[in-house]
Design a protein around this motif. Sequence first.
Motif, PDB file in Angstrom:
ATOM      1  N   ALA A   1       0.588  -1.428   0.014  1.00 33.45           N
ATOM      2  CA  ALA A   1       0.081   0.011  -0.109  1.00 33.45           C
ATOM      3  C   ALA A   1       0.756   1.145   0.112  1.00 33.45           C
ATOM      4  N   LEU A   2       2.030   1.347   0.903  1.00 27.31           N
ATOM      5  CA  LEU A   2       2.934   2.432   0.964  1.00 27.31           C
ATOM      6  C   LEU A   2       3.428   2.754  -0.556  1.00 27.31           C
ATOM      7  N   SER A   3       4.009   1.615  -1.126  1.00 28.39           N
ATOM      8  CA  SER A   3       4.634   1.538  -2.316  1.00 28.39           C
ATOM      9  C   SER A   3       3.750   2.134  -3.427  1.00 28.39           C
ATOM     10  N   LEU A   4       2.637   1.693  -3.380  1.00 30.25           N
ATOM     11  CA  LEU A   4       1.402   2.051  -4.203  1.00 30.25           C
ATOM     12  C   LEU A   4       1.308   3.699  -4.194  1.00 30.25           C
ATOM     13  N   THR A   5       1.230   3.950  -2.747  1.00 29.87           N
ATOM     14  CA  THR A   5       1.190   5.570  -2.485  1.00 29.87           C
ATOM     15  C   THR A   5       1.926   6.159  -3.076  1.00 29.87           C
TER      16      THR A   5
ATOM     17  N   VAL B   1       4.598   9.939  -7.292  1.00 25.75           N
ATOM     18  CA  VAL B   1       5.695  10.027  -8.349  1.00 25.75           C
ATOM     19  C   VAL B   1       4.994  10.528  -9.579  1.00 25.75           C
ATOM     20  N   LEU B   2       3.950   9.662  -9.814  1.00 25.15           N
ATOM     21  CA  LEU B   2       3.262   9.730 -11.273  1.00 25.15           C
ATOM     22  C   LEU B   2       2.526  11.183 -11.300  1.00 25.15           C
ATOM     23  N   TRP B   3       1.862  11.399 -10.447  1.00 30.88           N
ATOM     24  CA  TRP B   3       1.128  13.069 -10.281  1.00 30.88           C
ATOM     25  C   TRP B   3       2.583  14.140 -10.239  1.00 30.88           C
ATOM     26  N   GLY B   4       3.775  13.682  -9.771  1.00 27.45           N
ATOM     27  CA  GLY B   4       4.621  14.744  -9.810  1.00 27.45           C
ATOM     28  C   GLY B   4       5.072  14.913 -11.196  1.00 27.45           C
TER      29      GLY B   4
ATOM     30  N   SER C   1       4.399   8.926 -17.882  1.00 29.99           N
ATOM     31  CA  SER C   1       3.578   8.894 -17.099  1.00 29.99           C
ATOM     32  C   SER C   1       2.124   8.402 -17.502  1.00 29.99           C
ATOM     33  N   LEU C   2       1.790   8.443 -18.719  1.00 31.13           N
ATOM     34  CA  LEU C   2       0.712   7.857 -19.255  1.00 31.13           C
ATOM     35  C   LEU C   2       0.680   6.317 -19.128  1.00 31.13           C
ATOM     36  N   LEU C   3       1.875   5.776 -19.531  1.00 31.39           N
ATOM     37  CA  LEU C   3       1.935   4.230 -19.450  1.00 31.39           C
ATOM     38  C   LEU C   3       1.368   3.820 -18.082  1.00 31.39           C
ATOM     39  N   VAL C   4       2.248   4.610 -17.094  1.00 32.26           N
ATOM     40  CA  VAL C   4       2.234   4.231 -15.643  1.00 32.26           C
ATOM     41  C   VAL C   4       0.655   4.302 -15.267  1.00 32.26           C
ATOM     42  N   ALA C   5       0.091   5.424 -15.742  1.00 33.01           N
ATOM     43  CA  ALA C   5      -1.196   5.833 -14.997  1.00 33.01           C
ATOM     44  C   ALA C   5      -2.392   4.756 -15.597  1.00 33.01           C
ATOM     45  N   LEU C   6      -2.000   3.989 -16.878  1.00 29.37           N
ATOM     46  CA  LEU C   6      -2.801   3.113 -17.425  1.00 29.37           C
ATOM     47  C   LEU C   6      -2.646   1.712 -16.602  1.00 29.37           C
ATOM     48  N   VAL C   7      -1.472   1.475 -16.301  1.00 28.77           N
ATOM     49  CA  VAL C   7      -1.370   0.078 -15.635  1.00 28.77           C
ATOM     50  C   VAL C   7      -1.196   0.173 -14.176  1.00 28.77           C
TER      51      VAL C   7
ATOM     52  N   HIS D   1      -9.008  11.040 -11.929  1.00 30.94           N
ATOM     53  CA  HIS D   1      -7.570  10.432 -12.671  1.00 30.94           C
ATOM     54  C   HIS D   1      -8.035  10.085 -14.178  1.00 30.94           C
ATOM     55  N   THR D   2      -9.258  10.011 -14.421  1.00 31.15           N
ATOM     56  CA  THR D   2      -9.642  10.163 -15.864  1.00 31.15           C
ATOM     57  C   THR D   2      -9.098  11.210 -16.647  1.00 31.15           C
ATOM     58  N   ILE D   3      -9.609  12.611 -15.981  1.00 32.63           N
ATOM     59  CA  ILE D   3      -8.936  13.696 -16.570  1.00 32.63           C
ATOM     60  C   ILE D   3      -7.525  14.090 -16.583  1.00 32.63           C
ATOM     61  N   PHE D   4      -6.929  13.425 -15.793  1.00 33.84           N
ATOM     62  CA  PHE D   4      -5.339  13.427 -15.766  1.00 33.84           C
ATOM     63  C   PHE D   4      -4.794  12.692 -16.973  1.00 33.84           C
ATOM     64  N   VAL D   5      -5.470  11.227 -17.087  1.00 34.37           N
ATOM     65  CA  VAL D   5      -4.994  10.515 -18.106  1.00 34.37           C
ATOM     66  C   VAL D   5      -5.284  11.105 -19.450  1.00 34.37           C
ATOM     67  N   VAL D   6      -6.500  11.644 -19.688  1.00 33.43           N
ATOM     68  CA  VAL D   6      -6.609  12.147 -21.023  1.00 33.43           C
ATOM     69  C   VAL D   6      -5.901  13.439 -21.052  1.00 33.43           C
ATOM     70  N   ALA D   7      -5.563  14.246 -20.225  1.00 34.94           N
ATOM     71  CA  ALA D   7      -4.606  15.326 -20.223  1.00 34.94           C
ATOM     72  C   ALA D   7      -3.185  15.261 -20.647  1.00 34.94           C
TER      73      ALA D   7
END
Length: 373
Positions: A6-10, A15-18, A56-62, A71-77
Amino acid sequence: MSDFYALSLTVAHWVLWGVGGVALLATLLPILRQTAWWIRACDFPRLQIVAGLTLSLLVALVLPTASSLGHTIFVVALAVAMVYQASRIWPYTPLHSRQVADASRSADDNDNHLSIIVANVLMYNRDASRLLGHINNLQPDVVLAVETDDWWLSQLERIEEQYPYTCHAPLPNTYGMLVFSRLPLQEPQMRYILDSDIPSFHGCVVLPNGVAVNMHFLHPKPPAPQESKTSAKRDAELLVVGKVIRGHEGPTIVAGDLNDVAWSHTSELFRRISRLLDPRIGRGLLPTFHADHKLLRWPLDHVFHSSHFRLQQLERLAHIGSDHFPIYIRLSYEPGGWHEQEKELEAADQGDHEEVAEKIEEGVAEAAQPDED
């Protein structure tokens, strides 16, 4: 184990959002077309920004995540920004059609060819042997060396026997300029367009066939906190020359370390106003800076030319101890194809002319202010 997961996922999400957020911001800022250095700096690393957006897009999708509108808006952006940035770079890949046609003249037709080496030597570099080696091997018609002081002049003067036509402005401020030519120069002069310590070369070189080619060599200050806090003077210098070129009827070349990338709005505006071609389009990026950092490179050194020329050779040369790679270009004078290549140009409209006037006015006004850099 679940707590660690859970910590790793957080952490991964942060990192993804950054990374994704920074890449999105770097995509949006240049659209503002403000001249502040920290905004204009985002013009340069488009390739690196595309890489950040793609990752970032690849990580956000997987990456496992709860479904949410944010999250959807972030991926589309991310996807939209990636496509936009890639579209800006795409013309400078072999996938795009070539703006400048390949030469049809024989390569040994020296009467109708013009070759140039453009080299930012890095003033503090004290190894002239590698640049001299390139000059000796390639035997260009014209050598342009920038960031040259008196030491560099003393080193390069040894080529004057083969390059007797010269125009020099060695300076200790990293903006010196040296021009050597084996072909006759007409009315060569160094001008100081906006800054009293930033020279640019203007004149004509006469080809063996008797044709005079207008030459403009530039090296404006980059938008950087230690150099110039805005891009106003850099943009204005380039556009002043662009307006002058628009009045030229004969063949014309602009070259130098322009401290701007070819895909920036200002560079594109300059090409529309001047009606010059970019031989990189359809052939490759040829990034010339930074020579020592493979992952942080972009094309800062350029040769633009009128449609009187076709391309015989374009090459990024080996390291010379500078933070820039030199470039070598050999152009074939083929005025018969002038109108065909003109079709590749995007015409300047009234809005372009108004923007050019505004940018020049802004640069002149900034140049009149006391230097605070």
